[in-house]
Write an enzyme that holds these catalytic residues in place. Structure first.
Site, mmCIF file in Angstrom:
data_model
loop_
_atom_site.group_PDB
_atom_site.id
_atom_site.type_symbol
_atom_site.label_atom_id
_atom_site.label_comp_id
_atom_site.label_asym_id
_atom_site.label_seq_id
_atom_site.Cartn_x
_atom_site.Cartn_y
_atom_site.Cartn_z
ATOM 1 N N CYS A 85 -12.341 3.651 8.626
ATOM 2 C CA CYS A 85 -11.313 2.621 8.738
ATOM 3 C C CYS A 85 -11.842 1.647 9.777
ATOM 4 C CB CYS A 85 -9.979 3.217 9.167
ATOM 5 S SG CYS A 85 -8.719 1.973 9.507
ATOM 6 N N GLN A 126 0.837 -1.203 0.000
ATOM 7 C CA GLN A 126 0.000 0.000 0.000
ATOM 8 C C GLN A 126 0.871 1.252 0.000
ATOM 9 O OE1 GLN A 126 -2.376 -0.560 3.524
ATOM 10 N NE2 GLN A 126 -4.048 -1.574 2.436
ATOM 11 N N THR A 144 -12.168 -4.476 5.402
ATOM 12 C CA THR A 144 -11.323 -3.294 5.471
ATOM 13 C C THR A 144 -11.862 -2.282 4.482
ATOM 14 O OG1 THR A 144 -9.160 -2.410 4.806
ATOM 15 C CG2 THR A 144 -9.742 -4.543 3.943
ATOM 16 N N ASN A 145 -11.776 -1.006 4.824
ATOM 17 C CA ASN A 145 -12.212 0.038 3.892
ATOM 18 C C ASN A 145 -11.222 0.220 2.746
ATOM 19 O OD1 ASN A 145 -14.695 1.811 5.068
ATOM 20 N ND2 ASN A 145 -13.464 1.029 6.762
#
Length: 239
Positions: A201, A57, A88-89
């Site tokens: 989140c 990421q 997860t967002n």
């Protein structure tokens, strides 16, 4: 006695495991509330190693991340999952790739959150999350497509909100100073007209509750888990 048959839901988790355990608890609590007695959720969970994902990421290697999520989705599909949830967002940036590769219904966290906000009649919403979630279109566009106006923290605040997620919340650290900081950020966005705040989140809900905010908070983990319960019971269709 007739026992209601559930669908089987596959969860791509571990990002972080701190919030994935919240999903497991909330979904099972939801099924028990609906069905009672000894009922629990029909779930398959693939919990990935978050360290290499966090590194990818940071490096912006989303193609590789998409491959990892697709592989996870396919493993769950092979195990019998009839639908998928990415716990997860941030990794919803590659949600469409997972859905296309598996051709399974996917419960999208931003869509379910937008629905929850609209049910309360709000139109202007604050968004807290990782830098990716707060600034990139993959998440905000879903909210805007639903007719919502999205407010995000200023540049310095975004950096600190992001840091707290990775350096503290994902590692199980719930610090009073960070709770105070998040509350300050929410207050600032409320002063700009935000009518509610998305805890965008899945770890933020571990730190912030409604008591910490002057405006309604929308805990994406809880909202997503509630949508999962509806899917398991066959009450909703997702694509």
């Amino acid at each position: 006695m007739t026992v209601q048959k559930q669908r089987t839901l596959g969860i791509i988790g571990g990002m972080s495991w701190e919030s994935t355990q919240s999903y497991y608890r909330l979904i099972n609590e939801g099924i028990k509330a609906k069905l009672g007695n000894l009922h629990s959720a029909d779930l398959l969970i693939h919990s990935v190693d978050f360290a290499p994902i966090g590194e990818l990421q940071a490096q912006g290697k989303w193609e590789e991340l998409g491959d990892i999520m697709v592989n996870s989705g396919k493993r769950l599909q092979a195990a019998g999952a009839q639908g998928l949830l990415i716990a997860t967002n941030t990794m919803h940036k590659v949600a469409e790739q997972v859905q296309v590769a598996t051709n399974l219904p996917l419960i999208h966290i931003a869509d379910t959150t937008a629905d929850a906000i609209k049910q309360q009649g709000l139109t202007k919403i604050a968004l807290l999350g990782t830098q990716f979630t707060m600034t990139e279109d993959f998440y905000k566009q879903c909210l805007m497509d639903a007719g919502l106006q999205v407010l995000i923290p200023d540049t310095d605040a975004r950096v600190e909100v992001h840091r707290i997620i990775y350096d503290e919340l994902c590692q199980g650290q719930l610090l009073a100073s960070s709770r105070q900081y998040y509350t300050q950020v929410i207050n600032e966005l409320a002063a700009q007209g935000a009518e509610g705040a998305i805890l965008g989140c899945t770890e933020i809900g571990l730190l912030i509750s409604q008591a910490d905010s002057p405006i309604p908070v929308f805990d994406t983990t809880a909202i997503h888990a509630a949508a999962a319960v509806q899917f398991l019971l066959g009450n909703e269709n997702f694509s």
